[in-house]
Enzyme design. Sequence first.
Site, PDB file in Angstrom:
ATOM      1  CD  GLU A 106      -1.973   3.298   6.885  1.00  0.00           C
ATOM      2  OE1 GLU A 106      -1.099   2.829   6.411  1.00  0.00           O
ATOM      3  OE2 GLU A 106      -1.716   3.507   8.093  1.00  0.00           O
ATOM      4  CG  HIS A 133       0.043   0.334   2.906  1.00  0.00           C
ATOM      5  ND1 HIS A 133       0.055  -0.692   3.771  1.00  0.00           N
ATOM      6  CD2 HIS A 133       0.262   1.063   3.079  1.00  0.00           C
ATOM      7  CE1 HIS A 133       0.385  -0.331   4.786  1.00  0.00           C
ATOM      8  NE2 HIS A 133       0.859   0.862   4.288  1.00  0.00           N
TER       9      HIS A 133
END
Lengths: 134, 134
Positions: B130, B79
């Site tokens: 995120e 991520h």
Amino acid sequence: MIGRLNHVAIAVPDLDAACARYRDALGANVGAPQEEPDHGVTAVFIELPNTKIELLHPLGENSPIAGFLEKNPSGGMHHVCYEVEDILAARDQLKAAGARVLGSGEPKIGAHGKPVLFLHPKDFNGCLIELEQA
Amino acid sequence: MIGRLNHVAIAVPDLDAACARYRDALGANVGAPQEEPDHGVTAVFIELPNTKIELLHPLGENSPIAGFLEKNPSGGMHHVCYEVEDILAARDQLKAAGARVLGSGEPKIGAHGKPVLFLHPKDFNGCLIELEQA
């Protein structure tokens, strides 16, 4: 050896949709598409305060990201690019450490007009790494 | 809305080997492993001049990256984390734009002790995002 993170590249199947998503949903500063026929991509840079995101879409035949998008039709994170001061010294250090440099091992002029090399993702936990002489 | 790139996270099957690789082959400044049992990971931060790389390895049962490593046994980019000033305002703007927030939609306290949310990768070209309130 590695310096700044120059960019994170994300391959996208629909460049217009991806630009709209980053601009409208994430409120990012999305640049204009740049066709780079020598590299087989159309690139869009997203400027962040400390680095860049590069959206990549295939251009022409034999695009280096066409195969990636075949395997990942929705797109995905394609590579990260680190800056180095001296790309030949970096290459030699990496080879001495047993890492594989892709292609001939000679730097090419990358999309930013600077010498670049790519390292084999199998040597870096599945992460394709571009080195760019800053 | 999105600000700095806080880090790029890379899931790795062998944390010691990955640390050695980044330290010895890439000459990076590799930190000490941090066990984060609340998040099911052991994390190692690599400090770059402008951002961080986070190496992630599963810790305990039900690690959120165990499934990723099953699908990608060699590891891979997991991520990217962007900083936002106000995570609730960011969440509401994203939801209004049609992006899906994972889980309950309420921020949790992330690995850095700050509120975080994750966005559905299908809404962002296969890239798990995120958001961290800076």
